[in-house]
Design an enzyme around this catalytic site. Structure first.
Site, PDB file in Angstrom:
ATOM      1  N   LYS A   1       0.608  -1.346   0.033  1.00  0.00           N
ATOM      2  CA  LYS A   1      -0.156  -0.391  -0.127  1.00  0.00           C
ATOM      3  C   LYS A   1       0.775   1.469   0.377  1.00  0.00           C
ATOM      4  O   LYS A   1       2.101   1.116   0.671  1.00  0.00           O
ATOM      5  CB  LYS A   1      -0.640  -0.397   1.200  1.00  0.00           C
ATOM      6  CG  LYS A   1      -1.861   1.224   1.138  1.00  0.00           C
ATOM      7  CD  LYS A   1      -3.135   0.530   2.777  1.00  0.00           C
ATOM      8  CE  LYS A   1      -3.799   1.547   2.941  1.00  0.00           C
ATOM      9  NZ  LYS A   1      -4.483   1.860   3.733  1.00  0.00           N
TER      10      LYS A   1
ATOM     11  N   SER B   1      -9.226   2.448   3.006  1.00  0.00           N
ATOM     12  CA  SER B   1      -8.184   2.906   1.656  1.00  0.00           C
ATOM     13  C   SER B   1      -7.376   1.639   1.210  1.00  0.00           C
ATOM     14  O   SER B   1      -6.145   2.668   0.284  1.00  0.00           O
ATOM     15  CB  SER B   1      -7.537   4.225   2.490  1.00  0.00           C
ATOM     16  OG  SER B   1      -6.694   3.153   3.611  1.00  0.00           O
TER      17      SER B   1
ATOM     18  N   SER C   1     -10.416   0.359   7.005  1.00  0.00           N
ATOM     19  CA  SER C   1      -9.590  -0.142   5.387  1.00  0.00           C
ATOM     20  C   SER C   1      -8.729  -1.346   4.819  1.00  0.00           C
ATOM     21  O   SER C   1      -8.370  -0.721   4.177  1.00  0.00           O
ATOM     22  CB  SER C   1      -8.029   1.272   5.650  1.00  0.00           C
ATOM     23  OG  SER C   1      -8.861   2.905   5.492  1.00  0.00           O
TER      24      SER C   1
END
Length: 472
Positions: free
Chosen positions: A94, A168, A192
């Site tokens: 990420k 996210s 997330s």
């Protein structure tokens, strides 16, 4: 997509390339350890599949073609290869944790960060286990909201490209659901990891406080955010989670005797109702739990208004702290995040962003006479895939709160929570449930998820992008 790593990605070929794309991380590592296939072959095949599907999904900000192939060659040459738990497994990372030699932007163009000089501890552990980083996945700016988009790009759900993979960790989830990687790193500050898992038909675990190195942004959103992995099977999730925690990967041990399991479908956000498909998912899981001999009771955890406001305060403060730590030009932030960070600055100045010991104590006490809590994850299907960054702060907050009210409290409390696919689905999209436990219950949650996986198996990849479905 940023060039990131040398020449263009290899040309697309038929899915199922080399007979390895679509295998689990556990299967791939076993083949590489035994010499049945090389890490270079594995990574090359996954890069080809990435090239075939990325234009429809938009999961990656950076693809590390040359660097990944070089890392794979190093795994093949390593004298430790036969003992590496993730030998040759392609992974994605990420865009808010450090990968040596790469830039972590936190989804924002409001700064010009330098390449990292060292890996974040979780990336270092994954690489030490033999994993190969093939790319950096997209996130919404500052990882604040539950859809993944930015100026000029919208990341899409492989199950239905008109829908978001959530956020996210949306880019990481989209990459796994499309079969580009069998395992991806992400993190979770208000859901997330769990929201993208629910949206994309994956399994994930937000560990409890202190189990896995956090170190996310300035202060991990006042200690609420945790690192984890997204996977298609519980075995892969257990393996990846063990590597991140720095412990020996072992199958989760079963509990002694049947579990006592609480079920709650009441939304912590007033006025939000669970849709029929979400209720059917919970009902399906409850039926299997009872059939397996576990005791099921209906009980709602208490999340007081003060606890809810405290969690929201830490969410706001986290954006401001991260913007400050990254040296962002606040005038260049997306308008929704400029407002979010401004509110967060007020929260920090007032000292309202402290940890919440009362919430943790109350949440822990809920488990005095139950072992696991089962809840929904989302109230309905994923949000539409659209440029949410062009909409205002209130529109984003409202959409997020109505869609995903069941995850944030467990960040505030610091308790482990796992999401797995379950139920009949929503018009071609997955449905999911959440399992929550007291401090230290990660192994218990993984064992129970494995039992449910055997009883209620799920489709591992989105049908339209299934890497094992053949060309087309």
């Amino acid at each position: 997509m940023d060039a990131g790593a040398g020449p263009a990605t290899p040309p697309p070929v038929a899915r199922g390339d080399a007979g390895v794309v679509g295998l689990t991380a556990t299967e791939l590592a076993a083949r590489v350890r035994s010499g049945g296939v090389s890490a270079v072959e594995v990574v090359r095949a996954h890069l080809r599949h990435l090239a075939a599907v990325e234009s429809r999904v938009g999961a990656f900000r950076v693809v590390r073609t040359d660097a990944a192939l070089a890392e794979a060659a190093a795994v093949d040459a390593s004298p430790r290869r036969s003992g590496l738990p993730l030998a040759g497994v392609p992974i994605a990372v990420k865009d808010n944790v450090a990968v040596a030699g790469e830039v972590a932007t936190d989804g924002s163009s409001a700064h010009a960060p330098l390449p990292a000089t060292a890996d974040h501890p979780v990336v270092a552990r994954l690489r030490a286990a033999g994993a190969v980083v093939v790319g950096i996945t997209r996130v919404p700016e500052l990882c604040v909201f539950a859809a993944t988009d930015a100026p000029g790009t919208v990341t899409r759900n492989p199950w239905d490209t008109a829908r978001s993979p959530a956020g996210s960790s949306g880019g990481s989830a989209a990459a796994v659901a499309a079969g580009v990687v069998p395992l991806a790193q992400g993190n979770d500050g208000m859901g997330s990891l769990r929201l993208p898992a629910a949206a994309c038909g994956l399994v994930t675990l937000k560990p409890g406080t202190g189990v896995v190195p956090a170190g996310i942004g300035a202060d991990s959103w006042s200690g609420m955010a945790e690192n984890g992995v997204l996977a298609t099977t519980v075995a892969d999730l257990a393996l990846g989670s063990a590597v991140l925690a720095g412990v020996s990967p072992e199958p989760p041990a079963p509990p002694v005797g049947p579990l006592r399991i609480a079920v709650s479908t009441r939304s912590p956000v007033p006025g939000v109702r669970l849709d029929p498909a979400g209720r059917a998912a919970v009902d399906a899981v409850v039926a299997e739990l009872r059939a397996a001999g576990h005791s099921v009771v209906h009980r709602d955890p208490v999340v007081t208004p003060a606890a809810a406001l405290g969690t929201v305060a830490r969410w706001l403060a986290g954006a401001d702290a991260d913007a400050e730590a990254l040296g962002l030009d606040r005038r260049s932030l997306e308008p929704r995040n400029r407002r979010h960070a401004a509110l967060g600055r007020w929260v920090r100045r007032g000292g309202f962003d402290r940890p919440q010991p009362a919430l943790r104590a109350r949440a822990t006490a809920f488990f005095d006479d139950v072992d696991v809590l089962v809840t929904p994850v989302t109230a309905g299907p994923p949000l539409p895939a659209r440029p949410w960054h062009e909409r205002g702060w209130l529109a984003n907050v409202g959409a997020n709160a109505r869609w995903a009210p069941w995850t944030a409290a467990w960040n505030g409390a610091g308790l482990p929570a796992l999401v797995l696919p379950a139920g009949p689905g929503r018009a071609g999209l997955p449905t999911a449930v959440q399992l929550v436990g007291p401090p230290g219950a990660e192994t218990r949650l993984l064992w129970l998820a494995g039992e449910l996986e055997r009883r209620l198996p799920w489709r591992r990849y989105a049908p339209v992008l299934d890497p094992r479905a053949g060309p087309g």
